[in-house]
Design an enzyme around this catalytic site. Structure first.
Site, PDB file in Angstrom:
ATOM      1  N   TYR A 149       0.845  -1.189   0.000  1.00  0.00           N
ATOM      2  CA  TYR A 149       0.000   0.000   0.000  1.00  0.00           C
ATOM      3  C   TYR A 149       0.882   1.241   0.000  1.00  0.00           C
ATOM      4  O   TYR A 149       1.856   1.326   0.755  1.00  0.00           O
ATOM      5  CB  TYR A 149      -0.902   0.010   1.251  1.00  0.00           C
ATOM      6  CG  TYR A 149      -1.748   1.253   1.328  1.00  0.00           C
ATOM      7  CD1 TYR A 149      -3.007   1.272   0.748  1.00  0.00           C
ATOM      8  CD2 TYR A 149      -1.271   2.421   1.933  1.00  0.00           C
ATOM      9  CE1 TYR A 149      -3.790   2.428   0.778  1.00  0.00           C
ATOM     10  CE2 TYR A 149      -2.032   3.572   1.963  1.00  0.00           C
ATOM     11  CZ  TYR A 149      -3.292   3.564   1.384  1.00  0.00           C
ATOM     12  OH  TYR A 149      -4.050   4.708   1.402  1.00  0.00           O
TER      13      TYR A 149
ATOM     14  N   GLU B 183      -3.380   7.525  -4.248  1.00  0.00           N
ATOM     15  CA  GLU B 183      -3.344   6.244  -3.542  1.00  0.00           C
ATOM     16  C   GLU B 183      -3.079   5.110  -4.520  1.00  0.00           C
ATOM     17  O   GLU B 183      -3.777   4.959  -5.522  1.00  0.00           O
ATOM     18  CB  GLU B 183      -4.687   6.000  -2.846  1.00  0.00           C
ATOM     19  CG  GLU B 183      -4.675   4.750  -1.979  1.00  0.00           C
ATOM     20  CD  GLU B 183      -6.048   4.436  -1.416  1.00  0.00           C
ATOM     21  OE1 GLU B 183      -6.994   4.197  -2.199  1.00  0.00           O
ATOM     22  OE2 GLU B 183      -6.187   4.441  -0.181  1.00  0.00           O
TER      23      GLU B 183
END
Ligand code: ADP
Ligand code: MG
Length: 399
Positions: A109, A197
């Site tokens: 992530y 993101e």
């Protein structure tokens, strides 16, 4: 403003971020054609909707041949994809993105957000990326790495290297990871983003590093100087009430109640919504017409508020400082004369030239319910809404 995954990937690849080869499609035929164009023997068909959690909602499909790609796209087009982020209404799929399937070793992530308390861009990273990041953040908060960036110097190489090492990337691929991390950072800063993101950023079975998903949001107030970004807006993904308002230069937030609010200034809008709640009602929206309240602007505001079927009464609350109540009153009268409104309208004016404003409303002969104070206005609006409900019930009983 949010953009689609394929748009974010295109932007980020311009900043050196590695992404799989892919192509956009507006029809199942085009999706199959894209698969052929991309080549290889395995593809992923991905619904392009402004939300995360598509994988879990069935919006990301792995396909082993062109037929499957056609069928997957056929199944997605026109579908209302409901994810844990969309709310019950979901988002309709009008575009799909076809990508070569990557063989994944690890999913990481990588996120960039504006941290308001430190007033800096913050990098959030975790070795446990993929579809369950929200859960990881709750159950294993220690696995999340946070780094803030000093705005005067920007992101330094050592910071990107530290992030790469803490994600467990081996030494041979750290430089590649640094290019990806710094690319995201530069895109964030150079384009007035509020969020970038990459979830997941993957290490492939060959050891390469690729962004398999990408999300970007931008600061609405900076779009005037980013016309290329503003062009990426997709209204099909927005609340139609809010995009209508934005097109008309009004700030509007749709809510679930019955009382429409037309107010000048955000603070006054908050106070008005509080007073409506206190009086026992629920606001249907937050509409700020801003400083100027010309008849055209007021008329637009009325039309917009009334276009929401839930609205049973409209409360206009104006505090004129630089503005003038007589001009606003003139605007209200002209707007209502040109387009009569079929629900009760309650008006409270205060501030500059208030007497003149009240006289204009009184003289107009329009069925405007006038109120001297905000609490009186909220009480009257809620009263008018309750009365309309009783009438509805009465009609049902007598019918
Ligand atoms: P969302 O975050 O909306 O669920 P993602 O793009 O992250 O959508 O896709 C969900 C999952 O699907 C990813 O975590 C990844 O495991 C898989 N996936 C996505 N794109 C690819 C791809 N090009 N190749 C292989 N797997 C993929
Ligand atoms: Mg994702």
């Amino acid at each position: 403003m949010d953009i689609h995954e394929y748009q974010a990937k295109e932007i980020l690849s311009g900043f050196g971020v590695q992404t799989p080869v892919g192509g956009l499609a507006y029809s199942p035929e085009q999706a199959a054609y894209r698969a052929r164009e991309i080549g290889g023997g395995k593809w992923v068909v991905k619904a392009q909707v402004h939300t995360g959690g598509r994988g879990k909602a069935g919006g990301v499909k792995i396909c082993a041949n062109e037929h499957d790609v056609f069928d997957a796209a056929n199944d997605l087009f026109g579908r209302r994809l409901v994810t844990h982020q969309t709310g019950p209404d979901g988002k309709i799929v009008y575009r799909v993105y076809v990508e070569g399937a990557t063989s994944i070793d690890r999913e990481l992530y990588l996120g960039f957000v504006l941290d308001r308390s430190s007033e800096r861009i913050m990098v959030v990273a975790s070795a446990e990326g993929g579809m369950d990041i929200e859960e990881i953040a709750q159950t294993k908060p220690e696995s999340i790495i946070r780094t803030t960036i000093e705005p005067a110097v920007g992101m330094r190489d050592f910071q990107a290297r530290e992030i790469a090492f803490s994600l467990g990337i081996d030494a041979a691929h750290v430089q590649e990871a640094v290019t990806n991390i710094k690319g995201c950072y530069r895109a964030f800063r150079d384009l007035d983003a509020t969020m970038v993101e990459i979830n997941p950023l993957v290490v492939t079975t060959d050891g390469a590093i690729l962004a398999l998903d990408a999300k970007m949001s931008f600061d609405d107030n900076a779009l005037f100087r980013r016309p290329d970004i503003a062009e990426l807006r997709d209204k099909s993904q927005e609340d139609p009430r809010e995009s209508n308002a934005m097109d008309r230069g009004l700030s509007y937030v749709g809510l679930d109640g019955e009382i429409g609010c037309i107010v000048n200034g955000a603070g006054l809008a908050m106070a008005t919504m509080d007073m409506i709640r206190l009086a026992g009602g629920n606001p249907a929206n937050f509409l700020d017409i801003g400083g100027g309240a010309s008849p055209e602007r007021v008329a637009k505001a009325f039309r917009l508020v009334r276009s929401d079927d839930k609205v049973q009464a409209i409360l206009v609350n104006i505090f004129a400082g630089i503005n003038r109540c007589d001009w606003v009153a003139e605007g209200i009268v002209q707007a209502l004369e040109a387009n009569p409104i079929d629900v009760p309208v309650i008006v409270r004016l205060a501030g500059t030239h208030v007497e003149a404003g009240r006289k204009i409303l009184a003289k107009s002969g329009l069925p405007i319910i006038r109120a001297a104070s905000l609490s009186e206005a909220a009480g009257r609006a809620v009263g008018a809404w309750q009365k309309s409900q009783e009438q509805d019930v009465g009609l049902e009983v007598s019918a």
